[in-house]
Design a protein around this motif. Sequence first.
Motif, PDB file in Angstrom:
ATOM      1  N   ALA A 152       0.832  -1.210   0.000  1.00 47.99           N
ATOM      2  CA  ALA A 152       0.000   0.000   0.000  1.00 47.99           C
ATOM      3  C   ALA A 152       0.864   1.256   0.000  1.00 47.99           C
ATOM      4  O   ALA A 152       0.613   2.211  -0.747  1.00 47.99           O
ATOM      5  CB  ALA A 152      -0.936  -0.016   1.206  1.00 47.99           C
ATOM      6  N   ALA A 153       1.908   1.255   0.845  1.00 50.19           N
ATOM      7  CA  ALA A 153       2.792   2.418   0.935  1.00 50.19           C
ATOM      8  C   ALA A 153       3.584   2.613  -0.347  1.00 50.19           C
ATOM      9  O   ALA A 153       3.794   3.747  -0.806  1.00 50.19           O
ATOM     10  CB  ALA A 153       3.742   2.257   2.118  1.00 50.19           C
ATOM     11  N   ALA A 154       4.037   1.492  -0.939  1.00 52.36           N
ATOM     12  CA  ALA A 154       4.827   1.579  -2.167  1.00 52.36           C
ATOM     13  C   ALA A 154       3.994   2.102  -3.329  1.00 52.36           C
ATOM     14  O   ALA A 154       4.499   2.846  -4.188  1.00 52.36           O
ATOM     15  CB  ALA A 154       5.402   0.212  -2.510  1.00 52.36           C
ATOM     16  N   ARG A 155       2.722   1.748  -3.363  1.00 52.80           N
ATOM     17  CA  ARG A 155       1.853   2.221  -4.445  1.00 52.80           C
ATOM     18  C   ARG A 155       1.477   3.692  -4.264  1.00 52.80           C
ATOM     19  O   ARG A 155       1.242   4.407  -5.237  1.00 52.80           O
ATOM     20  CB  ARG A 155       0.605   1.339  -4.503  1.00 52.80           C
ATOM     21  CG  ARG A 155       0.897  -0.038  -5.094  1.00 52.80           C
ATOM     22  CD  ARG A 155      -0.198  -1.041  -4.861  1.00 52.80           C
ATOM     23  NE  ARG A 155       0.170  -2.345  -5.436  1.00 52.80           N
ATOM     24  CZ  ARG A 155      -0.341  -3.505  -5.057  1.00 52.80           C
ATOM     25  NH1 ARG A 155      -1.245  -3.541  -4.082  1.00 52.80           N
ATOM     26  NH2 ARG A 155       0.056  -4.628  -5.631  1.00 52.80           N
ATOM     27  N   GLN A 156       1.476   4.128  -3.022  1.00 51.24           N
ATOM     28  CA  GLN A 156       1.132   5.520  -2.740  1.00 51.24           C
ATOM     29  C   GLN A 156       2.316   6.446  -3.043  1.00 51.24           C
ATOM     30  O   GLN A 156       2.127   7.584  -3.468  1.00 51.24           O
ATOM     31  CB  GLN A 156       0.719   5.678  -1.276  1.00 51.24           C
ATOM     32  CG  GLN A 156       0.234   7.077  -0.930  1.00 51.24           C
ATOM     33  CD  GLN A 156      -0.306   7.148   0.502  1.00 51.24           C
ATOM     34  OE1 GLN A 156      -0.253   6.169   1.246  1.00 51.24           O
ATOM     35  NE2 GLN A 156      -0.827   8.305   0.874  1.00 51.24           N
ATOM     36  N   ALA A 157       3.543   5.934  -2.816  1.00 52.83           N
ATOM     37  CA  ALA A 157       4.738   6.757  -3.033  1.00 52.83           C
ATOM     38  C   ALA A 157       5.796   5.933  -3.762  1.00 52.83           C
ATOM     39  O   ALA A 157       6.739   5.434  -3.155  1.00 52.83           O
ATOM     40  CB  ALA A 157       5.274   7.265  -1.695  1.00 52.83           C
TER      41      ALA A 157
END
Length: 335
Positions: A152-157
Motif C-alpha cells: 500500500a505504501a509503495a503504491r502511494q509513493a
Amino acid sequence: MHSFFTTPFSRRRLAVLAAAALALPAALAQGNGFPGKPITFVVPFAAGSATDSLARAVGQSVAEKGGQPVVVDNKAGASGAIAAQQVARAPADGYTVLITTNTTHAANEHLYKKLSYDPVKDFAPISGLGKGGQIMVVRADSPYRSVGDVLAAARQAPGKLSFGSGSSSSRVAGELFQQMAQVQLLHVPYRSNPMGITDLLGGQITMMFTDASTGVPQITAGKLRALGVTSSKRTAVLPDVPTIDEAGVKGYDMGYWFAAYAPAGTPAPAGTPAPVVARLNQLVAEALKSPAVLQFFASSGGEVFPTTPEALAKFQAAETAKWGKVIKAAGIEPE
C-alpha cells in the motif's frame, strides 16, 4: 610413409599417454591420502552471513573426519566474484574450496556483462550443501506490519521505500517482488547481508530480503519484524510468518541454495584430480549429517542438499537457466 610409432605426432601422443599413465597412480594416491595439509574454505560473503555459518559448520566436521584443519577465508564483495575468482585461480589440488551459493554460480552471469570467472569452466563441482528461503524484514518499530502494508505504501509513493541486498539472491528476491507486485522500490546494494541489516537497524533503508541465518537472530531479539518468507512454503523456524504468496503476491517463490566447488584448473583436463573430488564429496556428505550442520539448518529453516558432483553440475545448469528467466522477467539489466 612413417609408421604410427615413428611420426612426430605419434611420439607426442605416446608421451602424453605415458605421462597420464604415470600420473594416474599419483592421483589415486593423492585421493587416498587426502587431505595431507590444511584446507581453505573460501566464502564469498562476510562473517556472520548464512554461507559463512554453514562453511564453519561443514569445516568443523571435515577437519574432524579428514584429520587436518579447515580455515575459513571470507572474501566479500562484488556479489561473490572476488572469492570465486580467487578459487578459480587457486592450485587445482583440492586444498582450496569455494563454499558458495546460487549468487556466484547461477545468478551472476545474468547480472554482469563481464565476469572475472566462468561459473562452469573454472570449477569442479563437489556437492550441493543445502537449500532454503529468505525473509522479508523491517525494523521492529516500522509502521509496516504486513506485506500488504508495504504494498500500500509503495503504491502511494513509488520509489520512496527502499530495500537492501547483500547478495544476488537477496537482490533478485526484491526485484522479483517489485515485478510481480507491480511496485517501485529503491534498491540499495551492500557487500553482504549483515552489512545491510546494520543499516536497516539504523533506519537507513526500509526493508531487506535476507537469509534466515542472518535475520532470525534479530527477529528473535525483537529488533526486526518478519513480514513474509520468499519460499513457496512456510519455514519451520518462523511457522507463523506467511509466505509472500500467501500475503498477497500470488505465485511468488524465490529460494536459494549452497554448494561446494574446487578449481577446475587451466587448461583442462589439468583440474582437481577426480579421486580428490571424490574424497571431498565423501567428507562433505559426512559433514551434512553432523550435529553442527543439522543445527544450522534447524535454526535457519533450510534443509540439507547432498549431491554427487555430476548431479550438482546438472542442478547448476537448470538453476542458471531458471535464474536467467527470473532476472530477465524482473527487468534487471546487466551491469
